[in-house]
Write a protein that holds these residues in place. Structure first.
Motif, PDB file in Angstrom:
ATOM      1  N   LYS A 168      -0.273   2.002  10.642  1.00 21.23           N
ATOM      2  CA  LYS A 168      -0.066   0.443  10.405  1.00 21.23           C
ATOM      3  C   LYS A 168       0.259  -0.427  11.291  1.00 21.23           C
ATOM      4  O   LYS A 168      -0.029  -1.382  11.341  1.00 21.23           O
ATOM      5  N   GLU A 227      -3.643   6.417   2.890  1.00 22.82           N
ATOM      6  CA  GLU A 227      -4.301   5.629   1.952  1.00 22.82           C
ATOM      7  C   GLU A 227      -5.483   6.435   1.597  1.00 22.82           C
ATOM      8  O   GLU A 227      -6.111   6.878   2.491  1.00 22.82           O
ATOM      9  N   ASN A 228      -5.715   6.882   0.227  1.00 21.47           N
ATOM     10  CA  ASN A 228      -6.889   7.523  -0.276  1.00 21.47           C
ATOM     11  C   ASN A 228      -6.969   8.512   0.447  1.00 21.47           C
ATOM     12  O   ASN A 228      -7.993   9.166   1.068  1.00 21.47           O
ATOM     13  N   LYS A 259       0.912  -1.184   0.039  1.00 22.00           N
ATOM     14  CA  LYS A 259      -0.096  -0.056   0.009  1.00 22.00           C
ATOM     15  C   LYS A 259       0.790   1.079  -0.028  1.00 22.00           C
ATOM     16  O   LYS A 259       0.312   2.282  -0.114  1.00 22.00           O
TER      17      LYS A 259
END
Length: 207
Positions: free
Chosen positions: A181, A174-175, A122
């Protein structure tokens, strides 16, 4: 002779000025770096808020035997320091440290490998924004040991202990949203481990 000397002096002056200007220009950060650093000001604020929510969710809870909470007046936002990660190589180096900290006696190696592979997949590099960061948190906790005397009344506190932890967290975008994480605990010898609270949050571990 005087005119020639003045022309030479003028030419030398121009060359010197251009040289100084050139050195100054090349000493400046690239435009991309400037934009990323400017963007980081707002990203850092957003990450601090995300970090506050994540750490609160991990380290404050109550069971029948323990209540874990922050001391009165303690605020995570005052104890957080985030540093952006510059590139993929640096990101992977940091990720290895987090992976090695996970207690493989409590979580299977397959679960660990799968979790960190998803994090690696990611990550992406953006020339105009830092997309990963390492955060240090000086965490303070109060651990209250509880005893239930009756189901109809609240538990009583039989003992209390204060606990201080130095945490490291790795986050990525992310986005367009910062997400934590993984979190680890730094030991006095500089090594890193994962507490049960962390394993519960990221691996669904059941103590």
């Amino acid at each position: 002779m005087i005119d020639i000397s003045m022309k030479k002096a003028g030419a030398i002056y121009v060359v010197v000025i251009l040289a100084i200007a050139g050195l100054y220009y090349y000493s400046l950060d690239s435009q991309d770096t400037f934009i990323r650093d400017t963007r980081w000001v707002s990203d850092n604020s957003a990450l601090n808020l995300v970090m506050e929510n994540a750490i609160t969710g991990i380290f404050t809870y109550e069971t029948t035997e323990i209540r874990e909470k922050f001391p009165k007046g303690y605020k995570i936002g005052n104890s957080v320091n985030s540093i952006p990660i510059d590139n993929q190589e640096e990101f992977l180096d940091k990720l290895i440290m987090f992976k090695q900290a996970v207690d493989s006696s409590k979580v299977s190696q397959n679960e660990i490998d799968s979790c960190f592979q998803k994090i690696e997949d990611k990550y992406y590099y953006d020339e105009f924004q830092y997309t990963a960061a390492i955060t240090t948190i000086d965490l303070k906790l109060i651990i209250e040991h509880l005893k239930i005397l009756s189901p109809s009344i609240p538990p009583i506190i039989v003992s209390t202990e204060n606990k201080e932890l130095k945490l490291k967290a790795i986050s990525i975008v992310e986005n367009d949203i910062w997400k934590v994480k993984m979190v680890v605990v730094e030991q006095e010898d500089g090594s890193y481990v994962t507490s049960d609270e962390i394993l519960v949050r990221f691996f669904g571990y059941e103590p």
